[in-house]
Design an enzyme around this catalytic site. Structure first.
Site, mmCIF file in Angstrom:
data_model
loop_
_atom_site.group_PDB
_atom_site.id
_atom_site.type_symbol
_atom_site.label_atom_id
_atom_site.label_comp_id
_atom_site.label_asym_id
_atom_site.label_seq_id
_atom_site.Cartn_x
_atom_site.Cartn_y
_atom_site.Cartn_z
ATOM 1 N N PRO A 735 0.822 -1.210 0.000
ATOM 2 C CA PRO A 735 0.000 0.000 0.000
ATOM 3 C C PRO A 735 0.854 1.258 0.000
ATOM 4 O O PRO A 735 1.957 1.281 0.557
ATOM 5 C CB PRO A 735 -0.802 -0.125 1.301
ATOM 6 C CG PRO A 735 0.095 -0.935 2.195
ATOM 7 C CD PRO A 735 0.794 -1.911 1.298
ATOM 8 N N ARG A 737 -0.791 5.090 -1.130
ATOM 9 C CA ARG A 737 -1.669 6.239 -0.898
ATOM 10 C C ARG A 737 -2.547 6.050 0.335
ATOM 11 O O ARG A 737 -2.809 7.010 1.069
ATOM 12 C CB ARG A 737 -2.535 6.461 -2.146
ATOM 13 C CG ARG A 737 -3.414 7.697 -2.058
ATOM 14 C CD ARG A 737 -3.994 8.092 -3.405
ATOM 15 N NE ARG A 737 -4.817 9.281 -3.272
ATOM 16 C CZ ARG A 737 -6.154 9.270 -3.244
ATOM 17 N NH1 ARG A 737 -6.810 8.135 -3.391
ATOM 18 N NH2 ARG A 737 -6.836 10.389 -3.095
ATOM 19 N N TYR A 777 -4.921 13.521 -13.614
ATOM 20 C CA TYR A 777 -5.907 12.468 -13.454
ATOM 21 C C TYR A 777 -7.351 12.965 -13.430
ATOM 22 O O TYR A 777 -8.272 12.150 -13.383
ATOM 23 C CB TYR A 777 -5.706 11.730 -12.117
ATOM 24 C CG TYR A 777 -4.386 11.061 -11.905
ATOM 25 C CD1 TYR A 777 -3.687 10.465 -12.945
ATOM 26 C CD2 TYR A 777 -3.844 10.993 -10.630
ATOM 27 C CE1 TYR A 777 -2.478 9.830 -12.725
ATOM 28 C CE2 TYR A 777 -2.625 10.356 -10.392
ATOM 29 C CZ TYR A 777 -1.947 9.784 -11.448
ATOM 30 O OH TYR A 777 -0.764 9.150 -11.219
ATOM 31 N N CYS A 804 0.948 29.038 -16.368
ATOM 32 C CA CYS A 804 0.504 29.470 -17.693
ATOM 33 C C CYS A 804 0.013 28.271 -18.511
ATOM 34 O O CYS A 804 0.607 27.884 -19.525
ATOM 35 C CB CYS A 804 1.653 30.179 -18.415
ATOM 36 S SG CYS A 804 1.104 31.050 -19.889
ATOM 37 N N GLU A 805 -1.038 27.637 -18.023
ATOM 38 C CA GLU A 805 -1.700 26.506 -18.679
ATOM 39 C C GLU A 805 -3.186 26.584 -18.352
ATOM 40 O O GLU A 805 -3.547 26.825 -17.198
ATOM 41 C CB GLU A 805 -1.157 25.167 -18.162
ATOM 42 C CG GLU A 805 0.292 24.879 -18.480
ATOM 43 C CD GLU A 805 0.493 24.436 -19.920
ATOM 44 O OE1 GLU A 805 -0.512 24.147 -20.614
ATOM 45 O OE2 GLU A 805 1.664 24.396 -20.353
ATOM 46 N N TYR A 833 1.360 11.464 -3.548
ATOM 47 C CA TYR A 833 1.499 11.946 -4.927
ATOM 48 C C TYR A 833 1.246 13.451 -5.038
ATOM 49 O O TYR A 833 0.645 13.920 -5.994
ATOM 50 C CB TYR A 833 0.580 11.155 -5.867
ATOM 51 C CG TYR A 833 0.821 9.672 -5.756
ATOM 52 C CD1 TYR A 833 1.992 9.127 -6.261
ATOM 53 C CD2 TYR A 833 -0.070 8.840 -5.087
ATOM 54 C CE1 TYR A 833 2.250 7.761 -6.130
ATOM 55 C CE2 TYR A 833 0.178 7.490 -4.945
ATOM 56 C CZ TYR A 833 1.345 6.950 -5.466
ATOM 57 O OH TYR A 833 1.611 5.617 -5.328
#
Length: 854
Positions: A735, A737, A777, A804-805, A833
């Site tokens: 395991p 997360r 995700y 800048c996206e 993560y």
């Protein structure tokens, strides 16, 4: 105020009605109470109407009389002339039978007595308790209208009432008193005849009165708190729907919800009278408020519902193509047989329609007669029993991109018909009836995890059924950062410097100890890639966890932090020759997942014991990018290559000591690991050298409100059952997360607010550079304004960063308090993560990490 059959069946319920009515009266309202028959009485009257024997009919009347007299005695009311009058009239009807009046006229008069009797009891009891209540005959107020297509059965047993505002009626009722009680289900037809409003007609009666009188509100009091996102008997985690517009509520009621009769909403739309559903037993619960459309909400699926008893009639003929009037001829046969069509699907040579048994008197004779007529113009096929599964929500077509996971669930099912409503409010699938009970809970879960059902929007969705009505109500404690002391520390940290990751070690340790209750797991490896912070590695090593690494860098970090006796597992993917050499030089157990290394670099592994990662042919997880099984994934050795791999291994004295499979992340079904365990054990039996099985990780962490957590006790039970069949293999898991996600938060501060059309953007001082998961995700993370945690969340925002996206969106359509520049925002569940996937994109700099040890 309308009260249903269970709400008027006992003395305690009538006492509750008195309390509720008195509270409304004390608020200055004039009340009209509408009641159903006592629970079970309408069914008893229906059976009486079918009885041919007069003495048996009279015996049934005696039982109905006794039931009401017993309740009257419980109420402490000695006698009411009104009740006697209605009992005597019922006796006369039962004695005479239908011959004198005609069967349908007699039946309508007979069935009306359930409400006439209950309202008589109610008037006497409420008056006795000090709330003077005037009895009102609904037939003096509600006048049925006859439409051209109404046959005698519809006109008498399923009538429609004119609901234009009636000022004369309003004045007349004002003169009768402040509290009135009347009957649901009945109205007055042509020539003064008693007519019925159809089963469930008491809800409709309340709405008719509400429209005629332009009421402040219509309240439907029943035995549940309101409408829910699914049938709670199938989905205990279904959420209360706090607000609905008329159209959405009608769709939910029409497509399967039993709380509200579908016909009761139409009368209220034009006068815009709101309707409130509440629980008679628990009036403190907020209920469901239905009213005019509210636009200040993001599009969302509101509910998933199902109707059993659906019959499909498929009509096929080459001759229908471009033939003028063909459908008119076909539907004339349905009209002639009194059958109402629900769903329609058409092609050049086929038209398929559904018939709902709840709306039609379907039997083999009716279908045979219809089929005989239709056979004159086409070939007919009847498909039954079916069920219609419907997703309801305004703007359904704009949500299709979120429904890929939901649609995939129908892959192995026979889907007979798909219908998307022209009003853009629903999407319906007709399937075999026997799959529904197992399918609905899964679809409800997928709707939440995909974000199509926005359970996080507290303005629309309330508590779950389980949390309100569950016998064993779980103590759902809030996350650690909700606690006042923790919040104060986080606010101080956020005011100093942002962005900042903050990790709470007690939460990490608590999650670790939960997993250690898995009694048959011999070794738990923490997946280091989730969070590489030294304090977390050290804490988990202290809790008895081994570590799993996927790169030489992670191996270096692990060996530098944890003691030498902590086992290490090295599971790289597409690793270079040099990476594998470094892994072999460490104390880690090596996992290979491809044929190439043993075929081309076999000398590296000669005399070694390794683990083989296999691909079991499928992937699971909350997003396609975290599904690590199947042909679309780069991980694992295909099963068809195992023999070739073993041949190379034998040739070079390489021993395959373990088998490994990991199919994806974010899995919440305990059965998943049992299936992986069983498949690996079966493969191990073929290989012969295996001593341990690694069933991977991917243990899901609920993020969306309404998601059920992974049941660790159930997982332990599943694993124990497989272990009994294969006791000779050690069991490993890895395991990641699950252990650290809830322990971490990201602090950031508000920079500015921008409005563009109907959209409002809330800018913060970090974005996808610190937290990539939402962009990568589509991951959902709870986001709160920590500076204003207790304030009402009444604004809808897109939370965006400075990168800048256009994909730099941390959260879409989030309901938050009105923010101010400098407010500290908290993004939850980023302990996994988060920092490890961050970058210096746009040269925004590094994100600091802080560890809280208590």
């Amino acid at each position: 105020m309308k009260f249903g059959g269970t709400s008027v069946a006992t003395l305690p319920r009538w006492k509750k009605i008195k309390e509720l009515a008195a509270s409304r009266r004390n608020q200055g309202a004039r009340l009209l109470i509408v009641v159903s028959a006592l629970s079970g009485i309408t069914d008893a009257l229906w059976q009486l109407s079918l009885e041919k024997n007069k003495s048996k009919r009279m015996a049934s009347v005696g039982k109905i009389d006794a039931r009401h007299r017993a309740l009257l005695a419980d109420m402490g009311v000695e006698h009411t002339t009104l009740l006697d009058t209605h009992i005597n009239a019922l006796c006369t009807l039962a004695e005479s039978g239908p011959s004198q009046r005609g069967e349908l006229v007699w039946q309508a008069q007979l069935l009306a007595h359930g409400e006439l009797l209950s309202s008589s009891l109610g008037a006497a009891f409420l008056t006795r308790l000090g709330l003077p209540t005037q009895w009102l005959d609904a037939r003096d107020c509600l006048s049925a209208v006859t439409l051209p297509d109404h046959n005698e059965r519809v006109r008498l047993l399923s009538a429609i009432v004119d609901t234009r505002f009636d000022q004369t009626l309003d004045k007349r009722l004002c003169n009768l008193g402040d509290v009135l009680i009347t009957q649901g289900f009945i109205a007055c037809g042509n020539n003064g005849q008693t007519v019925l409003l159809g089963r469930g007609g008491s809800d409709t009666s309340a709405s008719y009165f509400g429209a005629l009188l332009k009421a402040i509100r219509v309240e439907i009091w029943t035995d549940v708190a309101g409408m829910f996102t699914a049938n709670p008997r199938q989905v205990p985690g279904a959420r209360l729907l706090r607000k609905l517009d008329y159209e959405e509520a009608q769709e939910i009621a029409t497509t399967g919800a039993k709380v509200l009769h579908p016909r009761c909403l139409s009368p209220l739309r034009e006068p815009r009278v709101p309707l409130l559903i509440q629980d008679t037993r628990r009036p403190e619960l907020e209920g469901t408020l239905i009213g005019p459309q509210v636009h200040a909400h993001a599009t969302s699926v509101k509910a998933i519902s199902a109707r059993n008893g659906i019959t499909l009639v498929s009509m096929e003929s080459v001759g229908m193509w471009k033939q003028v009037g063909f459908l008119a001829d076909v539907f004339e046969y349905f009209r002639r047989h009194g059958l109402s069509v629900d769903l329609i699907g058409s092609a050049e040579t086929n038209v398929t329609v559904s018939l709902d048994s709840n709306e039609n008197l379907l039997n083999s004779n009716a279908l045979a007669a219809l089929g005989s007529d239709l056979a004159k113009v086409c070939r007919v096929k009847v498909i039954a029993p079916c069920a219609a599964i419907t997703l309801v929500g305004r703007g359904m077509r704009s949500m299709l991109h979120r429904l890929s996971g939901v649609l995939a669930e129908f892959d192995q099912l026979r889907v007979h018909l798909i219908s998307q409503s022209s009003n853009n409010l629903n999407l319906t699938f007709v399937v075999d009836e026997d799959v529904v009970d197992g399918l609905i809970p899964r679809l409800h879960e997928l709707l939440i995890t995909s974000g199509a059902l926005r359970a996080d929007d507290s303005a629309l969705f309330g508590a779950s059924w389980e949390s309100v009505y569950g016998e064993d109500k779980a103590d759902v404690s809030k996350a650690w950062w909700h606690k006042p002391a923790a919040r104060s520390r986080l606010l101080a940290l956020g005011m100093e410097v942002t962005p900042r990751y903050v990790y709470h070690l007690p939460t990490v340790r608590a999650q670790a100890r939960t997993l250690k209750t898995l009694t048959v797991v011999d070794r738990l490896h923490y997946a280091v890639k989730a969070n590489t912070h030294p304090a977390i590695l050290h804490a988990l090593a202290e809790e008895g966890f081994a570590l799993e690494c996927v790169s030489p860098g992670e191996l270096d970090r692990a060996t530098a932090v944890v003691p030498d006796d902590v086992p290490l597992l090295f599971t790289p993917n597409f690793a270079s020759r040099e990476d594998l050499k470094r892994g072999l030089a460490s104390r880690a157990t090596l996992t290979l997942d491809a044929l190439y290394p043993v075929a081309h670099w076999s000398e590296l592994f000669r005399g070694r014991e390794i683990v083989l990662r296999v691909d079991l042919g499928r992937g699971l997880g909350h997003h396609e990018k975290v599904r690590t099984g199947g042909n679309g994934s780069k991980f694992g050795l295909p099963i068809e290559h195992i023999d070739n791999f073993l041949h190379h291994a034998d040739t070079h004295d390489i021993v395959v000591r373990g088998l490994h499979a990991h199919l994806g992340s974010g899995v919440l079904d305990p059965n998943h690991w049992g299936e992986v365990y069983g498949q690996l054990a079966s493969l191990a039996e073929r290989i012969g050298s295996i001593t341990f099985l690694n069933i991977g990780g991917g243990l899901g962490v609920p993020s969306h409100p309404g998601e059920a957590p992974l049941d660790i006790e159930a997982l332990d039970k599943v694993l124990r059952e497989v272990k009994m069949a294969y006791p000779h293999y050690h069991l490993w898991m890895e395991p990641g997360r699950y252990l650290v996600a809830d322990a971490g938060v990201l602090l950031t501060r508000v920079t500015q607010i921008k409005g563009k059309g109907a959209w409002r953007y809330l800018g913060v001082d970090t974005g996808m550079n610190s937290l990539l998961r939402p962009a990568l995700y589509g991951a959902w993370h709870e986001i709160v304004n920590l500076s204003r945690l207790e304030e009402e969340a009444d604004g809808l925002f897109q939370i965006v960063g400075p990168i800048c996206e256009n994909g730099d969106v941390l959260g879409s359509d989030r309901r938050l308090p009105e923010p101010q520049e400098g407010d500290v925002m908290l993004i939850a569940q980023v302990g996994a993560y988060g920092k490890v996937m961050s970058s210096s994109y746009n040269l925004r700099g590094d994100t600091e990490e802080v560890v809280l040890k208590n």
